[in-house]
Design a protein around this motif. Structure first.
Motif, PDB file in Angstrom:
ATOM      1  N   VAL A 166       0.062 -27.932  19.309  1.00  0.00           N
ATOM      2  CA  VAL A 166       0.877 -26.787  20.030  1.00  0.00           C
ATOM      3  C   VAL A 166       0.853 -25.757  19.018  1.00  0.00           C
ATOM      4  CG1 VAL A 166       3.133 -25.899  20.689  1.00  0.00           C
ATOM      5  CG2 VAL A 166       2.009 -28.237  21.583  1.00  0.00           C
ATOM      6  N   ASP A 167       1.215 -25.983  17.568  1.00  0.00           N
ATOM      7  CA  ASP A 167       1.150 -25.277  16.503  1.00  0.00           C
ATOM      8  C   ASP A 167      -0.299 -24.247  16.208  1.00  0.00           C
ATOM      9  OD1 ASP A 167       3.910 -25.767  15.933  1.00  0.00           O
ATOM     10  OD2 ASP A 167       3.407 -26.811  13.945  1.00  0.00           O
ATOM     11  N   GLU A 168      -1.399 -24.979  16.188  1.00  0.00           N
ATOM     12  CA  GLU A 168      -2.632 -24.585  16.403  1.00  0.00           C
ATOM     13  C   GLU A 168      -2.896 -23.600  17.339  1.00  0.00           C
ATOM     14  OE1 GLU A 168      -6.143 -23.030  15.013  1.00  0.00           O
ATOM     15  OE2 GLU A 168      -4.561 -24.312  13.909  1.00  0.00           O
ATOM     16  N   HIS A 169      -2.433 -23.925  18.724  1.00  0.00           N
ATOM     17  CA  HIS A 169      -2.665 -23.173  19.930  1.00  0.00           C
ATOM     18  C   HIS A 169      -1.772 -21.818  19.721  1.00  0.00           C
ATOM     19  CE1 HIS A 169      -2.587 -21.658  23.786  1.00  0.00           C
ATOM     20  NE2 HIS A 169      -1.409 -21.281  23.937  1.00  0.00           N
ATOM     21  N   TRP A 170      -0.771 -21.839  19.171  1.00  0.00           N
ATOM     22  CA  TRP A 170       0.032 -20.617  18.996  1.00  0.00           C
ATOM     23  C   TRP A 170      -0.418 -19.885  17.686  1.00  0.00           C
ATOM     24  CZ3 TRP A 170       1.819 -18.018  22.515  1.00  0.00           C
ATOM     25  CH2 TRP A 170       2.203 -18.656  23.710  1.00  0.00           C
ATOM     26  N   ARG A 171      -1.078 -20.245  16.733  1.00  0.00           N
ATOM     27  CA  ARG A 171      -1.473 -19.847  15.602  1.00  0.00           C
ATOM     28  C   ARG A 171      -2.887 -18.893  15.971  1.00  0.00           C
ATOM     29  NH1 ARG A 171       0.477 -23.797  12.234  1.00  0.00           N
ATOM     30  NH2 ARG A 171      -1.497 -25.132  12.655  1.00  0.00           N
ATOM     31  N   ALA A 172      -3.600 -19.547  16.852  1.00  0.00           N
ATOM     32  CA  ALA A 172      -4.691 -18.793  17.237  1.00  0.00           C
ATOM     33  C   ALA A 172      -4.513 -17.668  18.393  1.00  0.00           C
ATOM     34  CB  ALA A 172      -5.678 -19.945  18.060  1.00  0.00           C
ATOM     35  N   ARG A 173      -3.602 -17.997  18.990  1.00  0.00           N
ATOM     36  CA  ARG A 173      -3.281 -16.775  20.094  1.00  0.00           C
ATOM     37  C   ARG A 173      -2.535 -15.750  19.367  1.00  0.00           C
ATOM     38  NH1 ARG A 173      -0.915 -17.625  25.692  1.00  0.00           N
ATOM     39  NH2 ARG A 173      -0.532 -15.408  25.191  1.00  0.00           N
ATOM     40  N   ILE A 174      -1.735 -15.876  18.546  1.00  0.00           N
ATOM     41  CA  ILE A 174      -1.127 -14.933  17.502  1.00  0.00           C
ATOM     42  C   ILE A 174      -2.045 -14.161  16.843  1.00  0.00           C
ATOM     43  CG2 ILE A 174       0.211 -14.258  15.428  1.00  0.00           C
ATOM     44  CD1 ILE A 174       2.198 -16.802  16.845  1.00  0.00           C
ATOM     45  N   ALA A 175      -2.957 -14.880  16.205  1.00  0.00           N
ATOM     46  CA  ALA A 175      -4.242 -14.390  15.457  1.00  0.00           C
ATOM     47  C   ALA A 175      -4.905 -13.340  16.415  1.00  0.00           C
ATOM     48  CB  ALA A 175      -5.158 -15.422  14.773  1.00  0.00           C
ATOM     49  N   ALA A 176      -5.204 -13.646  17.640  1.00  0.00           N
ATOM     50  CA  ALA A 176      -6.080 -12.703  18.454  1.00  0.00           C
ATOM     51  C   ALA A 176      -5.337 -11.674  19.486  1.00  0.00           C
ATOM     52  CB  ALA A 176      -6.388 -13.920  19.659  1.00  0.00           C
ATOM     53  N   ASP A 177      -3.914 -11.820  18.979  1.00  0.00           N
ATOM     54  CA  ASP A 177      -3.139 -10.861  20.147  1.00  0.00           C
ATOM     55  C   ASP A 177      -2.018 -10.430  19.087  1.00  0.00           C
ATOM     56  OD1 ASP A 177      -1.998  -9.457  21.843  1.00  0.00           O
ATOM     57  OD2 ASP A 177      -1.756 -10.968  23.671  1.00  0.00           O
ATOM     58  N   ALA A 178      -2.079  -9.098  18.662  1.00  0.00           N
ATOM     59  CA  ALA A 178      -0.830  -8.796  17.685  1.00  0.00           C
ATOM     60  C   ALA A 178       0.517  -8.498  18.675  1.00  0.00           C
ATOM     61  CB  ALA A 178      -1.239  -7.434  17.173  1.00  0.00           C
ATOM     62  N   ARG A 179       0.391  -8.173  19.975  1.00  0.00           N
ATOM     63  CA  ARG A 179       1.574  -8.164  20.793  1.00  0.00           C
ATOM     64  C   ARG A 179       2.204  -9.790  20.787  1.00  0.00           C
ATOM     65  NH1 ARG A 179       0.116  -4.859  25.652  1.00  0.00           N
ATOM     66  NH2 ARG A 179      -2.084  -5.566  25.175  1.00  0.00           N
TER      67      ARG A 179
END
Length: 72
Positions: free
Chosen positions: A38-51
């Motif tokens: 789950v942490d990796e999922h959110w790290r990737a999402r946050i890295a891809a989307d500043a908002r």
């Protein structure tokens, strides 16, 4: 999978009460292994989307303040 809000809340809980990690993870339906996913999922999402990153930071701060009894 945890929502952005749920993940930020869990991370705030873990930061405020690290000694209660297993209890916090269980409440969120996670193990250490699934938490890593789950942490990796959110790290990737946050890295891809500043908002998404900004929203996560706001949610984390709000939950952390609430847990500490502070005003936002």
């Amino acid at each position: 999978m945890l929502s952005l809000e749920q993940h930020a809340s869990m991370c705030a809980e873990l930061a405020v009460a690290p000694d209660k990690g297993p209890e916090i993870l269980a409440r969120h339906g996670l193990t250490e292994a699934t938490r890593a996913q789950v942490d990796e999922h959110w790290r990737a999402r946050i890295a891809a989307d500043a908002r998404a990153g900004e929203a996560w930071q706001r949610a984390y701060a709000l939950h952390r303040h609430r847990l500490l009894g502070l005003r936002a």
